[in-house]
Design a protein around this motif. Structure first.
Motif, PDB file in Angstrom:
ATOM      1  N   GLY A   1      -2.635  -3.020   4.950  1.00 52.81           N
ATOM      2  CA  GLY A   1      -1.881  -1.851   4.348  1.00 52.81           C
ATOM      3  C   GLY A   1      -0.491  -1.555   3.382  1.00 52.81           C
TER       4      GLY A   1
ATOM      5  N   ALA B   1      -2.671   3.733   2.654  1.00 51.97           N
ATOM      6  CA  ALA B   1      -1.953   2.617   2.696  1.00 51.97           C
ATOM      7  C   ALA B   1      -1.237   2.968   3.968  1.00 51.97           C
ATOM      8  CB  ALA B   1      -0.830   2.156   1.651  1.00 51.97           C
TER       9      ALA B   1
ATOM     10  N   PHE C   1      -1.852  -3.466   0.441  1.00 53.19           N
ATOM     11  CA  PHE C   1      -2.466  -1.782  -0.784  1.00 53.19           C
ATOM     12  C   PHE C   1      -0.802  -1.173  -1.434  1.00 53.19           C
ATOM     13  CE2 PHE C   1      -4.347   2.130  -1.016  1.00 53.19           C
ATOM     14  CZ  PHE C   1      -5.299   1.366  -2.638  1.00 53.19           C
ATOM     15  N   GLN C   2      -0.363  -1.102  -0.421  1.00 50.69           N
ATOM     16  CA  GLN C   2       0.745  -0.743  -1.292  1.00 50.69           C
ATOM     17  C   GLN C   2       1.062  -0.765  -2.077  1.00 50.69           C
ATOM     18  OE1 GLN C   2       3.399   1.139   2.027  1.00 50.69           O
ATOM     19  NE2 GLN C   2       3.450   3.053   0.909  1.00 50.69           N
TER      20      GLN C   2
ATOM     21  N   CYS D   1      -3.753   6.705  -2.513  1.00 51.31           N
ATOM     22  CA  CYS D   1      -3.458   5.267  -2.213  1.00 51.31           C
ATOM     23  C   CYS D   1      -2.318   5.079  -1.639  1.00 51.31           C
ATOM     24  CB  CYS D   1      -2.448   4.641  -3.605  1.00 51.31           C
ATOM     25  SG  CYS D   1      -4.445   4.286  -4.934  1.00 51.31           S
TER      26      CYS D   1
END
Length: 303
Positions: free
Chosen positions: A191, A160, A194-195, A156
């Motif tokens: 990005g 990201a 999502f992080q 992940c």
């Protein structure tokens, strides 16, 4: 020249634009980076590099320590290039290359820090379960294996970070060509979002582990006066560092959501207080209360 869009962004009237081949028509930062902040960062991360190199040698907790050495090394490079964006005669704040390189390393550095935090969680799971699979399943959040935890969250972070760096680079190109940076900024925002979500899931798993491990500590010698106090101290450092990393990520998300040249992104004190400070404190905490003293060579939990 008649076809070029008008300049829309920050220009420091006290610093003439050299108009070199790698110079943007504006200062992409939204302000002129101060030399003092970057120099302080280089100095502090340099000291932390020495500390974590020493911990690597003494504790032999290789994965964690190497990741922290990489973190501090990337921060040093990032802030060194940020120094090159300070006012003349030291730097050139209009230079796009300096902006992209400093952004790349300052954004990538916390990825190694996060990975170190993930490995610490898995090391604690292994040490507290005695590497017994049944006990590890009981302690581990949702019964996830150590390899699964690392694979999920490192993947992940990598995804990201790639998206964020791509977005930042495209912003630099757009600003250089006097085009709208909105689309690249949206890529960067995706990005970061999502992080933030992925690290929030990790925090939930971390606190689940703390709940699951409480009964194990009470039922074993891990809760005796010496080992129990030490374990609580190091877990506190782990939690504090994780929350500081999350604070930094939330700041980056909020900053990007305001758009290029938004209030947060165009005022350096926000960067200093919510990007630089949380990361340097988190790395310092993990250097002083280094988990290798618990789960490294001759670690307290392994005796």
């Amino acid at each position: 020249m008649a076809n070029k869009a008008p300049i829309d962004g920050y220009v420091n009237p006290m610093i003439p634009n050299p108009n070199g081949p790698n110079d943007a028509p504006i200062i992409i930062y939204g302000y002129t980076p101060h030399l003092a902040l970057s120099a302080l960062a280089v100095a502090l991360f340099g000291l932390l590099l020495v500390l974590h190199s020493y911990r690597l040698y003494t504790t032999r907790l290789y994965a964690f320590s190497i990741l922290l050495v990489f973190t501090t090394f990337c921060e040093i490079i990032g802030y060194a290039f940020r120094m090159r964006s300070s006012p003349p005669p030291v730097g050139n704040p209009y230079n796009v290359i300096n902006f992209i390189v400093q952004y790349f390393f300052i954004v990538c550095a916390p990825v190694f820090l996060s990975a170190a935090i993930y490995t610490t969680l898995t090391s604690f799971i292994g040490a507290m379960s005695g590497e017994n699979s049944a006990a590890a399943h009981q302690i581990s959040p949702l019964g996830l294996s150590k390899k699964t935890i690392l694979a999920i969250f490192i993947t992940c972070d990598v995804v990201a970070t790639i998206v964020q760096v791509a977005g930042a680079a495209l912003i630099g190109v757009a600003e250089s060509n006097r085009k709208s940076p909105d689309t690249p900024n949206n890529i960067l925002l995706g990005g970061l979002a999502f992080q933030v979500f992925a690290f929030l899931v990790f925090l939930v798993l971390l606190f689940t582990f703390l709940r699951n491990s409480r009964n194990v500590r009470k039922a074993t010698s891990l809760d005796d006066a010496g080992r129990g106090n030490a374990l609580r101290m190091y877990i506190t450092a782990l939690v504090a560092s994780s929350l500081l990393v999350y604070l930094r990520t939330i700041f980056r998300l909020a900053e990007t959501a305001q758009g290029v040249m938004g209030y947060a992104s165009s005022h350096e004190p926000f960067f200093g207080g919510l990007e630089f400070a949380p990361i340097v404190v988190a790395i310092a905490l993990l250097g002083w209360w280094h988990p290798g003293r618990l789960v490294g060579k001759n670690g307290l939990l392994l005796r």
